[in-house]
Design a protein around this motif. Structure first.
Motif, PDB file in Angstrom:
ATOM      1  N   LEU A  85     -36.881 -47.373 -59.669  1.00  0.00           N
ATOM      2  CA  LEU A  85     -37.066 -46.287 -58.705  1.00  0.00           C
ATOM      3  C   LEU A  85     -35.737 -45.633 -58.359  1.00  0.00           C
ATOM      4  CD1 LEU A  85     -39.698 -47.788 -56.218  1.00  0.00           C
ATOM      5  CD2 LEU A  85     -40.042 -45.971 -57.892  1.00  0.00           C
ATOM      6  N   GLY A  86     -34.687 -46.436 -58.257  1.00  0.00           N
ATOM      7  CA  GLY A  86     -33.392 -45.902 -57.846  1.00  0.00           C
ATOM      8  C   GLY A  86     -32.608 -45.222 -58.948  1.00  0.00           C
ATOM      9  N   SER A  87     -33.155 -45.140 -60.172  1.00  0.00           N
ATOM     10  CA  SER A  87     -32.401 -44.562 -61.288  1.00  0.00           C
ATOM     11  C   SER A  87     -32.368 -43.040 -61.270  1.00  0.00           C
ATOM     12  CB  SER A  87     -32.999 -45.042 -62.620  1.00  0.00           C
ATOM     13  OG  SER A  87     -34.336 -44.578 -62.768  1.00  0.00           O
ATOM     14  N   ALA A  88     -33.204 -42.414 -60.441  1.00  0.00           N
ATOM     15  CA  ALA A  88     -33.218 -40.952 -60.289  1.00  0.00           C
ATOM     16  C   ALA A  88     -33.828 -40.621 -58.932  1.00  0.00           C
ATOM     17  CB  ALA A  88     -34.011 -40.286 -61.407  1.00  0.00           C
ATOM     18  N   PRO A  89     -33.488 -39.466 -58.374  1.00  0.00           N
ATOM     19  CA  PRO A  89     -34.062 -39.101 -57.075  1.00  0.00           C
ATOM     20  C   PRO A  89     -35.583 -38.984 -57.105  1.00  0.00           C
ATOM     21  CG  PRO A  89     -32.166 -37.719 -57.579  1.00  0.00           C
ATOM     22  CD  PRO A  89     -32.482 -38.470 -58.827  1.00  0.00           C
ATOM     23  N   VAL A  90     -36.134 -38.468 -58.220  1.00  0.00           N
ATOM     24  CA  VAL A  90     -37.575 -38.228 -58.324  1.00  0.00           C
ATOM     25  C   VAL A  90     -38.036 -38.558 -59.744  1.00  0.00           C
ATOM     26  CG1 VAL A  90     -39.438 -36.530 -58.167  1.00  0.00           C
ATOM     27  CG2 VAL A  90     -37.504 -36.386 -56.592  1.00  0.00           C
ATOM     28  N   HIS A  91     -39.181 -39.214 -59.835  1.00  0.00           N
ATOM     29  CA  HIS A  91     -39.839 -39.472 -61.114  1.00  0.00           C
ATOM     30  C   HIS A  91     -41.226 -38.833 -61.023  1.00  0.00           C
ATOM     31  CE1 HIS A  91     -36.757 -42.606 -61.744  1.00  0.00           C
ATOM     32  NE2 HIS A  91     -36.976 -42.898 -60.464  1.00  0.00           N
ATOM     33  N   ARG A  92     -41.563 -37.977 -61.998  1.00  0.00           N
ATOM     34  CA  ARG A  92     -42.786 -37.189 -61.855  1.00  0.00           C
ATOM     35  C   ARG A  92     -43.573 -37.127 -63.156  1.00  0.00           C
ATOM     36  NH1 ARG A  92     -44.683 -31.688 -61.876  1.00  0.00           N
ATOM     37  NH2 ARG A  92     -45.955 -31.242 -60.028  1.00  0.00           N
ATOM     38  N   LEU A  93     -44.834 -37.567 -63.080  1.00  0.00           N
ATOM     39  CA  LEU A  93     -45.795 -37.475 -64.180  1.00  0.00           C
ATOM     40  C   LEU A  93     -46.814 -36.404 -63.828  1.00  0.00           C
ATOM     41  CD1 LEU A  93     -47.194 -38.621 -66.804  1.00  0.00           C
ATOM     42  CD2 LEU A  93     -48.418 -40.190 -65.264  1.00  0.00           C
ATOM     43  N   SER A  94     -47.068 -35.464 -64.744  1.00  0.00           N
ATOM     44  CA  SER A  94     -48.065 -34.434 -64.473  1.00  0.00           C
ATOM     45  C   SER A  94     -48.833 -34.112 -65.746  1.00  0.00           C
ATOM     46  CB  SER A  94     -47.411 -33.164 -63.917  1.00  0.00           C
ATOM     47  OG  SER A  94     -46.492 -32.624 -64.843  1.00  0.00           O
ATOM     48  N   SER A 161     -50.638 -34.613 -60.606  1.00  0.00           N
ATOM     49  CA  SER A 161     -49.232 -34.987 -60.638  1.00  0.00           C
ATOM     50  C   SER A 161     -49.057 -36.222 -59.771  1.00  0.00           C
ATOM     51  CB  SER A 161     -48.331 -33.851 -60.142  1.00  0.00           C
ATOM     52  OG  SER A 161     -48.539 -33.600 -58.763  1.00  0.00           O
ATOM     53  N   ALA A 162     -48.143 -37.084 -60.187  1.00  0.00           N
ATOM     54  CA  ALA A 162     -47.817 -38.297 -59.430  1.00  0.00           C
ATOM     55  C   ALA A 162     -46.301 -38.356 -59.350  1.00  0.00           C
ATOM     56  CB  ALA A 162     -48.378 -39.531 -60.113  1.00  0.00           C
ATOM     57  N   GLU A 163     -45.760 -38.255 -58.144  1.00  0.00           N
ATOM     58  CA  GLU A 163     -44.315 -38.150 -57.940  1.00  0.00           C
ATOM     59  C   GLU A 163     -43.842 -39.243 -56.996  1.00  0.00           C
ATOM     60  OE1 GLU A 163     -42.436 -34.161 -57.417  1.00  0.00           O
ATOM     61  OE2 GLU A 163     -41.911 -34.966 -55.450  1.00  0.00           O
ATOM     62  N   VAL A 164     -42.866 -40.040 -57.450  1.00  0.00           N
ATOM     63  CA  VAL A 164     -42.307 -41.098 -56.610  1.00  0.00           C
ATOM     64  C   VAL A 164     -40.798 -40.893 -56.509  1.00  0.00           C
ATOM     65  CG1 VAL A 164     -42.111 -42.692 -58.582  1.00  0.00           C
ATOM     66  CG2 VAL A 164     -42.138 -43.598 -56.244  1.00  0.00           C
ATOM     67  N   THR A 165     -40.263 -41.036 -55.283  1.00  0.00           N
ATOM     68  CA  THR A 165     -38.833 -40.854 -55.064  1.00  0.00           C
ATOM     69  C   THR A 165     -38.113 -42.200 -55.110  1.00  0.00           C
ATOM     70  OG1 THR A 165     -38.868 -41.160 -52.664  1.00  0.00           O
ATOM     71  CG2 THR A 165     -39.412 -38.956 -53.505  1.00  0.00           C
ATOM     72  N   SER A 166     -36.787 -42.147 -55.141  1.00  0.00           N
ATOM     73  CA  SER A 166     -35.993 -43.374 -55.146  1.00  0.00           C
ATOM     74  C   SER A 166     -36.207 -44.179 -53.866  1.00  0.00           C
ATOM     75  CB  SER A 166     -34.509 -43.035 -55.307  1.00  0.00           C
ATOM     76  OG  SER A 166     -34.080 -42.162 -54.273  1.00  0.00           O
ATOM     77  N   ALA A 217     -51.662 -30.223 -71.235  1.00  0.00           N
ATOM     78  CA  ALA A 217     -50.254 -30.280 -70.825  1.00  0.00           C
ATOM     79  C   ALA A 217     -49.964 -31.694 -70.353  1.00  0.00           C
ATOM     80  CB  ALA A 217     -49.967 -29.283 -69.706  1.00  0.00           C
ATOM     81  N   LEU A 218     -48.729 -32.138 -70.592  1.00  0.00           N
ATOM     82  CA  LEU A 218     -48.312 -33.471 -70.148  1.00  0.00           C
ATOM     83  C   LEU A 218     -46.791 -33.502 -70.088  1.00  0.00           C
ATOM     84  CD1 LEU A 218     -48.964 -36.468 -69.486  1.00  0.00           C
ATOM     85  CD2 LEU A 218     -48.735 -36.920 -71.945  1.00  0.00           C
ATOM     86  N   THR A 219     -46.250 -33.889 -68.933  1.00  0.00           N
ATOM     87  CA  THR A 219     -44.798 -34.024 -68.788  1.00  0.00           C
ATOM     88  C   THR A 219     -44.474 -35.261 -67.970  1.00  0.00           C
ATOM     89  OG1 THR A 219     -44.748 -32.645 -66.791  1.00  0.00           O
ATOM     90  CG2 THR A 219     -44.359 -31.534 -68.897  1.00  0.00           C
ATOM     91  N   MET A 220     -43.321 -35.858 -68.272  1.00  0.00           N
ATOM     92  CA  MET A 220     -42.765 -36.936 -67.469  1.00  0.00           C
ATOM     93  C   MET A 220     -41.291 -36.653 -67.311  1.00  0.00           C
ATOM     94  SD  MET A 220     -43.254 -39.694 -65.773  1.00  0.00           S
ATOM     95  CE  MET A 220     -41.947 -40.416 -64.773  1.00  0.00           C
ATOM     96  N   THR A 221     -40.833 -36.462 -66.058  1.00  0.00           N
ATOM     97  CA  THR A 221     -39.448 -36.100 -65.801  1.00  0.00           C
ATOM     98  C   THR A 221     -38.811 -37.074 -64.820  1.00  0.00           C
ATOM     99  OG1 THR A 221     -40.101 -34.593 -64.014  1.00  0.00           O
ATOM    100  CG2 THR A 221     -39.881 -33.658 -66.225  1.00  0.00           C
ATOM    101  N   HIS A 222     -37.482 -37.158 -64.895  1.00  0.00           N
ATOM    102  CA  HIS A 222     -36.689 -37.987 -63.994  1.00  0.00           C
ATOM    103  C   HIS A 222     -35.539 -37.134 -63.477  1.00  0.00           C
ATOM    104  CE1 HIS A 222     -38.791 -41.555 -65.583  1.00  0.00           C
ATOM    105  NE2 HIS A 222     -38.666 -40.962 -66.762  1.00  0.00           N
ATOM    106  N   GLY A 223     -35.514 -36.859 -62.195  1.00  0.00           N
ATOM    107  CA  GLY A 223     -34.466 -36.027 -61.631  1.00  0.00           C
ATOM    108  C   GLY A 223     -35.006 -35.152 -60.523  1.00  0.00           C
ATOM    109  N   ASN A 224     -34.174 -34.233 -60.021  1.00  0.00           N
ATOM    110  CA  ASN A 224     -34.577 -33.384 -58.899  1.00  0.00           C
ATOM    111  C   ASN A 224     -35.529 -32.269 -59.301  1.00  0.00           C
ATOM    112  OD1 ASN A 224     -33.167 -34.498 -56.657  1.00  0.00           O
ATOM    113  ND2 ASN A 224     -31.252 -33.779 -57.559  1.00  0.00           N
TER     114      ASN A 224
END
Length: 282
Positions: A85-94, A161-166, A217-224
């Motif tokens: 969780l702490g490896s990026a401010p935001v992790h987001r699957l959509s 979308s599912a978004e979890v912060t650090s 559509a499908l994305t998984m991102t790590h960051g702001n």
């Protein structure tokens, strides 16, 4: 070879298919196509996971079939991704998709955050016409099941979308409906997560029916930042028929026969005869 448009960036995913629970690694996935992973002419991808048939198998620690992507490293290597969780401010699957069919259980998982244990921190599950957020606030703790969307009909468009912060703040949005939750960061401190998406049917191997979903559509991102639209090159895909072994073709013919039960009786005899004639050529 067939040129097909590509809407989904597969460069940081691998795929588990239901036959033999085989993993298609990231590098091979770019041009892979089969009846379990159908590349459509509009650039979408259909995931198909039947419970019965030759070679159908579940992965370890599971009893269910899946045609499901698993997050790998963003550099295109076959290595699987595992992030904290702490490896990026935001992790987001959509994702944007339609659930096209459900097996007898009427249940399927269409998105996940998974960890090291067999108890994932988050699953997005459809049960009949209801979509549920299922999450564990604490590592390996009790799962909370929250209905976020009711009245869904097979074939309807579904955005999530599912978004979890650090800091553990967890936000899930399904077709514009928003829920906010909180993970206990301390309990998950030593855990490593990864995203999964596709059709993970919840009808046990040997059961009845199949799950099918089409992702547009499908994305998984790590960051702001949220994911940006990327123009992908068309994919040259070998037709599935020429990729199959003789055994694979026989399996596909058996699957076709299973579908005949849904057709008018007058058409069934001719089709069965055609299938038998193909078998004789093998």
């Amino acid at each position: 070879m067939i040129d097909l448009p590509q809407k989904i960036d597969l460069s940081h995913w691998n795929l588990t298919i239901p036959v033999g629970a085989k993993i298609i690694q990231t590098k091979k996935l770019r041009t892979y196509a089969s009846e379990w992973f159908v590349r459509n002419t509009d650039g979408s991808i259909t995931f198909f996971a039947p419970s019965s048939g030759d070679g159908m198998k579940s992965t370890s620690n599971s009893a269910y079939p899946r045609s499901e992507l698993r997050e790998t490293l963003p550099n295109g290597d076959d290595d699987e991704a595992n992030w904290s969780l702490g490896s990026a401010p935001v992790h987001r699957l959509s994702a944007t998709l339609t659930v096209d069919a459900l097996a007898k259980s009427k249940k399927a998982i269409i998105g996940q955050f998974h960890g090291k244990s067999t108890k994932p921190p988050f699953k997005l599950q459809i049960t009949g016409g209801t979509v549920y957020v299922q999450y564990r606030p604490k590592h390996n703790g009790q799962e909370i099941k929250d209905p976020i969307l009711k009245g869904y009909h097979l074939g309807d468009m579904l955005d999530y979308s599912a978004e979890v912060t650090s800091g553990g703040a967890f936000t899930v949005v399904v077709n514009g409906v928003t829920r906010q939750y909180q993970f206990d960061v301390a309990s998950y401190k030593g855990d490593k997560w990864y995203a999964k998406a596709g059709m993970y049917s919840q009808e046990k191997i040997g059961g009845e029916g199949a799950g099918r979903a089409t992702f547009y559509a499908l994305t998984m991102t790590h960051g702001n930042q949220k994911a940006q639209t990327v123009d992908l090159e068309p994919v040259r895909v070998q037709p599935a028929e020429s990729q199959d072994t003789t055994a694979g073709i026989r399996e596909r013919l058996s699957a076709m026969e299973d579908l005949l039960d849904d057709l008018p009786e007058g058409s069934v005899g001719k089709l069965r005869a055609e299938i038998d004639s193909i078998r004789e050529l093998l």
